[in-house]
Scaffold this active site. Structure first.
Site, PDB file in Angstrom:
ATOM      1  CE  LYS A 186       2.734  -3.638  -1.568  1.00 15.23           C
ATOM      2  NZ  LYS A 186       2.603  -4.085  -3.096  1.00 15.23           N
TER       3      LYS A 186
ATOM      4  CE  LYS B 169       6.794  -9.770  -6.411  1.00 19.34           C
ATOM      5  NZ  LYS B 169       6.448  -8.722  -6.822  1.00 19.34           N
TER       6      LYS B 169
ATOM      7  CB  THR C  86       3.310  -7.148  -5.344  1.00 17.33           C
ATOM      8  OG1 THR C  86       4.233  -7.585  -6.061  1.00 17.33           O
ATOM      9  CG2 THR C  86       2.949  -8.414  -4.514  1.00 17.33           C
TER      10      THR C  86
END
Length: 293
Positions: free
Chosen positions: A244, A176, A101
């Site tokens: 993150k 995502k 990701t």
């Protein structure tokens, strides 16, 4: 078509998810070469017949298709764009599939740099955690050229059960972000529901039998709430990596002038629990925010 006999697959990153994913490709009969910063993490794969590579450069020179699933966008940039990275050393006509990701902008940059070298790049982040990786039931969201996606789709089908080509380069990463935004607020609700059940004197496991199959049902409720109840906070997906992801999504939302109050609250709560030493715990450890407060 990428035949098993003639195709060498490279895999970079054999952590919580990558180890299982690489194993599925090996079990499917493909030649596999692996690289990870800590060689011990690849020991099981090497015992099963995978070949060790000394660097991303080494992987690129050996492989026809390379999968990567590493930690942060900075790691992706190093692995792909560094002097000893994949793009500088990949075979013309090979395929590079990043399942980390990462940021949509970096995915587009990798795509453009790869195209200059006659290499196909696809961003294909995944969802499903350690369970999905282990059971080959991942959701895979891909961005990149149609033809390149069709060529690697049979390989993606070995890793997941819901593979969707979302559009051009970067589209997989944007999808995502949608996934992580939905999870972020949902995790707050899952934690609060379990804490409420406990404080009201209910048996939370019995409560789950009722609410997990109704309108409240979600992947997190079915798979992570039982871990909370059992006191199991081992990572299926690290808190530090979820933070993150949420920061990437928040930055992208700001770029689109979009308010994301649910995401902002979830990020704040996760950052607080990480500061208390839980950054390497699984995302279900958010439950401890209420236990410690």
């Amino acid at each position: 078509m990428l035949s098993k006999e003639d195709t060498v697959i490279g895999f970079i990153g054999t952590g919580v998810m990558g180890k299982s994913m690489a194993g599925h490709l090996l079990d499917a009969g493909y030649q596999l070469t692996v690289y990870t910063r800590t060689k011990d993490k690849a020991s099981d794969l090497l015992d099963k017949g995978a070949v060790w590579s000394e660097s991303p450069r080494d992987v690129a020179q050996k492989a026809d298709v390379v999968f990567t699933i590493v930690g942060y966008p900075s790691d992706v940039k190093e692995v792909y764009l560094g002097e000893n990275g994949l793009i500088a050393n990949a075979k013309p006509g090979s395929y590079l599939i990043d399942m980390t990701t990462s940021t949509p902008s970096l995915a587009k940059e990798i795509y453009e740099k790869a195209k200059e070298k006659e290499v196909h790049a696809i961003d294909a982040p995944v969802s499903g955690g350690d369970i999905g990786a282990r059971e080959a039931r991942l959701a895979i969201m891909a961005g990149g050229d149609d033809e390149a996606f069709l060529q690697v789709e049979p390989l993606l089908n070995i890793l997941g059960t819901n593979i969707v080509h979302q559009g051009e380069a970067g589209a997989g990463q944007h999808t995502k972000m949608c996934n992580q935004i939905a999870i972020a607020s949902n995790m707050i609700g899952v934690c609060e529901a379990i804490i409420y059940a406990e404080k009201s004197g209910l048996d939370p496991e019995t409560v789950l039998k009722s609410i997990s199959t109704g309108a409240a049902g979600s992947w997190s409720l079915s798979n992570l709430a039982p871990r909370m109840i059992d006191g199991n906070f081992e990572p299926g997906f690290y808190i530090k990596h979820f933070i993150k992801d949420m920061k990437i999504a928040l930055d992208e939302a700001k770029r689109m002038d979009m308010q994301v109050p649910g995401l902002s609250l979830a990020l704040s709560l996760y950052e607080q629990i990480a500061e208390k030493g839980e950054e390497n715990s699984g995302t279900q450890a958010l439950y401890k925010y209420w236990k410690q407060s």
